[in-house]
Design an enzyme around this catalytic site. Sequence first.
Site, short mmCIF file in Angstrom:
data_model
loop_
_atom_site.label_atom_id
_atom_site.label_comp_id
_atom_site.label_asym_id
_atom_site.label_seq_id
_atom_site.Cartn_x
_atom_site.Cartn_y
_atom_site.Cartn_z
N SER A 1 -9.42 1.07 2.86
CA SER A 1 -8.81 1.86 1.72
C SER A 1 -7.50 1.21 1.28
O SER A 1 -6.95 1.46 0.26
CB SER A 1 -8.20 3.11 2.41
OG SER A 1 -7.34 2.64 3.67
N LYS B 1 0.91 -0.99 0.02
CA LYS B 1 -0.06 -0.12 0.03
C LYS B 1 0.87 1.08 -0.07
O LYS B 1 1.97 1.23 0.71
CB LYS B 1 -0.81 -0.03 1.24
CG LYS B 1 -1.98 1.00 1.27
CD LYS B 1 -2.78 0.68 2.54
CE LYS B 1 -3.88 1.80 2.83
NZ LYS B 1 -4.81 1.42 3.85
N SER C 1 -9.71 -1.11 7.05
CA SER C 1 -9.39 -1.11 5.62
C SER C 1 -8.38 -2.41 5.26
O SER C 1 -7.88 -2.47 3.90
CB SER C 1 -8.37 0.09 5.54
OG SER C 1 -9.01 1.17 5.66
#
Length: 400
Positions: free
Chosen positions: A112, A35, A136
């Site tokens: 996310s 990420k 997330s």
Amino acid sequence: MSDKKNNKSIFCNHGPTLWQTNHSGLLADSRLAVKDVFAVKGERNSAGNPHWFKTAKPAQNTASSVNKLMTAGCNFIGFTHTDELAYSLEGNNIHYGAAQNPKLKGYACGGSSMGSAASVAANLADIGLGTDTGGSIRIPASYCGLYGIRPSHNVIEKEGLIPLAPPFDTIGWLTQSAELLSSVGDVLLPQQAINKVNTLVMCEALFELVDPSLQAPLGKLLEKTKPYFNHHIDFKLPKSSLLSELADTFRILQGRAIAKTHRDWLELPDQLSHFAPAIAARFKMALALTEQEEQEALKIQHEWQAIVAKNLNEHSCLFLPTTPTTAPKLGADTSALRMQIITLSAIAGLSGSAQVHLPLADLANDHPYGFSLMMSHGNDKSLLACVKHLAAHFKQDTPA
């Protein structure tokens, strides 16, 4: 041409590709997708926002969690897209697009950590490194049919991580198998006792938080899970209002933490104009929250911490739904769903507990789904061992 270049909705244009520092170790040659909030020496992060990327400086050091995975033999495939500053559960970035759910065409991955989840679900990576503040990791794991862990808060150091709300931020990961999920834990988690988890704790009220169409499948999963445990305990909440207060309590405490962390940057002239309207509105909300609201929310948090401490220990885990629905369609209005999701995900967040999603549902419509197991703070390795054995138990019971 690399997988990274072929999948621009999943991978960022910047950052290293096929970077490997060690070809041996526990995770030798495992493909790692990261990420875009983790530092890599000499590289910049976007945190899902082009303006952030434009003003960012190259990292002086690589994040400790990335370093550990690289030392264990991982092959860094690339940075993956995230919702802006990781402040969304949707998996849709106004600047970089939305990664389609590889397991369910036309549906969202959730956020996310959307790119990390999509890369693993599409078999472009073996390990998706991400973060979980309000869900997330767990929400994309549920939507994409993956194993995903939100570790106990602060058991993994967050050095080199772009923060969102430090009192809730955790470093988590997603995999296709429970075995690999556990192996990554052996690399990233500190030394912990691994205890036999022999007690399953259940709370009937939690089932009422999911879509009615999923309550029966969840009940079947629970019945299939029970035989693995020697003891089963039902507990009732001391007051029914606690569930309805969860989402707002988390919203306030997360928002206050975000304001304390990013206020100076967010209040620069025209700064919020660089964000999607929905996320800019969340930042405005966070900046407007008061200390009095925070103090009231802390009271509810302490109640939940007491409930978890009373009902969970090093030998017990809570069975709970991960998400109230399966993955929504791409582009669907998920504003109302957000607070429903947080009602479930805030239980671990407010108590600092460890939670793992197990993608073990077999729905008639083939939508990925499953359930979570949660253990009290510091029992991450016990939980991972339990999940690994339970996944094998489910696999043995599946007809060939």
